[in-house]
Write a protein that holds these residues in place. Sequence first.
Motif, short mmCIF file in Angstrom:
data_model
loop_
_atom_site.label_atom_id
_atom_site.label_comp_id
_atom_site.label_asym_id
_atom_site.label_seq_id
_atom_site.Cartn_x
_atom_site.Cartn_y
_atom_site.Cartn_z
N SER A 139 0.46 -1.05 -0.33
CA SER A 139 -0.12 -0.07 0.03
C SER A 139 0.63 1.41 0.06
CB SER A 139 -1.08 0.37 1.26
OG SER A 139 -0.48 0.00 2.01
N TRP A 140 0.05 2.16 -0.77
CA TRP A 140 0.88 3.57 -1.37
C TRP A 140 0.51 4.96 -0.73
CZ3 TRP A 140 6.65 2.40 -3.26
CH2 TRP A 140 6.79 1.66 -3.36
N MET A 141 0.88 6.18 -0.49
CA MET A 141 0.43 7.08 -0.46
C MET A 141 0.74 8.08 -1.49
SD MET A 141 -1.04 7.39 3.29
CE MET A 141 -2.13 8.97 3.36
N VAL A 142 0.55 8.85 -1.57
CA VAL A 142 1.54 9.76 -2.39
C VAL A 142 1.40 11.49 -1.41
CG1 VAL A 142 1.35 12.12 -4.16
CG2 VAL A 142 0.75 9.82 -5.04
N LEU A 143 2.57 12.56 -0.77
CA LEU A 143 2.81 12.83 0.00
C LEU A 143 2.94 13.92 -0.43
CD1 LEU A 143 4.24 10.96 3.31
CD2 LEU A 143 2.19 11.88 2.99
N ASP A 144 2.93 15.55 -0.27
CA ASP A 144 3.46 16.32 -0.58
C ASP A 144 4.76 16.59 -0.04
OD1 ASP A 144 4.30 19.48 0.08
OD2 ASP A 144 2.25 19.98 -0.91
N ALA A 145 5.63 16.87 -0.62
CA ALA A 145 7.37 16.62 -0.30
C ALA A 145 7.90 17.57 1.05
CB ALA A 145 8.11 17.19 -1.69
N GLU A 146 7.01 19.02 0.94
CA GLU A 146 7.50 19.89 1.85
C GLU A 146 6.25 19.86 3.36
OE1 GLU A 146 7.12 24.95 1.86
OE2 GLU A 146 7.21 24.16 -0.08
N SER A 147 5.46 19.18 2.93
CA SER A 147 3.96 19.69 4.61
C SER A 147 4.18 18.04 4.54
CB SER A 147 3.30 20.00 4.59
OG SER A 147 2.21 18.83 3.12
N GLY A 148 4.57 17.19 4.50
CA GLY A 148 4.88 15.87 4.46
C GLY A 148 2.99 15.20 3.86
N ARG A 149 2.40 16.02 3.70
CA ARG A 149 0.80 15.78 4.04
C ARG A 149 0.47 14.90 3.28
NH1 ARG A 149 -2.16 21.66 5.81
NH2 ARG A 149 -0.85 22.41 7.90
N PRO A 150 -0.49 14.57 3.21
CA PRO A 150 -1.03 13.70 2.33
C PRO A 150 -2.01 14.16 1.39
CG PRO A 150 -1.62 12.20 4.17
CD PRO A 150 -1.19 13.69 4.38
N ARG A 151 -1.73 13.69 0.06
CA ARG A 151 -2.54 14.24 -1.27
C ARG A 151 -3.86 13.23 -1.71
NH1 ARG A 151 -0.16 18.47 -3.94
NH2 ARG A 151 -1.93 18.45 -5.49
N ARG A 152 -4.52 13.86 -1.83
CA ARG A 152 -5.51 12.87 -2.40
C ARG A 152 -4.83 12.18 -4.22
NH1 ARG A 152 -12.08 15.31 -1.43
NH2 ARG A 152 -11.34 15.00 0.73
N LEU A 153 -5.10 11.46 -4.54
CA LEU A 153 -5.44 10.60 -5.77
C LEU A 153 -5.59 11.03 -7.16
CD1 LEU A 153 -3.63 6.71 -4.74
CD2 LEU A 153 -2.27 9.30 -4.52
N GLU A 154 -6.92 11.21 -7.31
CA GLU A 154 -7.76 12.12 -8.26
C GLU A 154 -7.13 12.87 -8.52
OE1 GLU A 154 -10.74 10.84 -4.54
OE2 GLU A 154 -8.83 11.93 -4.85
N GLY A 155 -6.48 12.45 -10.38
CA GLY A 155 -6.19 13.45 -10.90
C GLY A 155 -4.65 13.44 -11.34
N LEU A 156 -4.35 12.76 -10.39
CA LEU A 156 -2.80 12.41 -10.37
C LEU A 156 -1.87 10.80 -10.90
CD1 LEU A 156 -2.01 12.96 -6.14
CD2 LEU A 156 -1.47 14.48 -8.32
N MET A 157 -2.90 10.10 -11.18
CA MET A 157 -3.04 8.76 -12.38
C MET A 157 -3.28 8.78 -13.45
SD MET A 157 -1.33 7.42 -8.97
CE MET A 157 -0.53 9.24 -8.59
#
Length: 260
Positions: free
Chosen positions: A119-137
Amino acid sequence: MRRGRHEVSPADALYAEDYRVESYDVDLNGRMRPHAVLSSLLNTAWNHTRGTQAGYASLQARGLLWVLIGIRMEIRRLPDWGDRVQLRTWGRQVGRLYAMRDFALGPESGGEDVTASSSWMVLDAESGRPRRLEGLMDGFPWLPGRRIMESDPEKLPSPGGGRRMAGFPVLFSDIDVNGHVNSACYLRWMVDAHDHCFLRTRRPGTVELSFLAEALPNDHAEVFSEDAEGLELCAVRRASDGADLCRGRFRWHGDGRPGR
C-alpha cells in the motif's frame, strides 16, 4: 507486458523484468537476502511508473513523492546466487488516498517464489501531508481484478516494551533520493539484529512491514522484538525519542543451510 528497464506506455498494466541474482544480493548461505528481495520488488514499481503521470519525475516536478505505507511478503523460497528470475508487478487499485500494488517473483520458467502486496500514499514533499490521488494517476493502467494475496497489508501492532536486539546509526548510504532512509533498510536492520547462528539456519516465510515515520540523517535506530503466538513482532525505534519508525511481523522457517 513489457520486459526490462524502459519507459512504459499506459497500455502496459502488467510489467515484468528479468533478473539474475548476483553475488551482492546473497548472504553467506548463497540465498538472496530478504532486503535485496524487497529492493528488487520496489525497483520494478519505480520502473513500471517511469514516464507516466505516476512516475517519480512527474511527481517530483509537482512537489510530490510516493511513500510505502505497508507491505506483506510471502516467501516460499529465497532465490539462489546465479538464479535467473522474473519480477512482475501491477497496480491493483487506486482510492482516494491509497494505492495498492502487487508483486510476484519466480523462476523464468514459471512459478512464484515470492508474492507481495503493498500500500502506498502520495505526500506533499514540503509539508509531508497526504495528497488525494484523484487526477494524479491519469492515464496509468490498473488491474483491479488481479489480486496476488487474499488480504491487504495492515497496520501492525507495536511490540510494546520488547527486548532491545541491536542499534544502527543512519549512514549516508541508507538515505534514498527523497532524503529518508530507504524502505528496505528497515528490513535489513530487523533481520541483521538477530543472532548469527539463528540466521544461518532460518529464513523468513512471511514478512509484514508497517512504515510509520522517517529516519533521517544522524538519527540512531534501535530494533526491539517480542514473541507473539508463534510470530515475531519487531519495531525499529528512533533512539532519541523512542518513536516507532517501522514495525515488522515475521514467521520464521527453519530451512537454512548451515555449513554452506
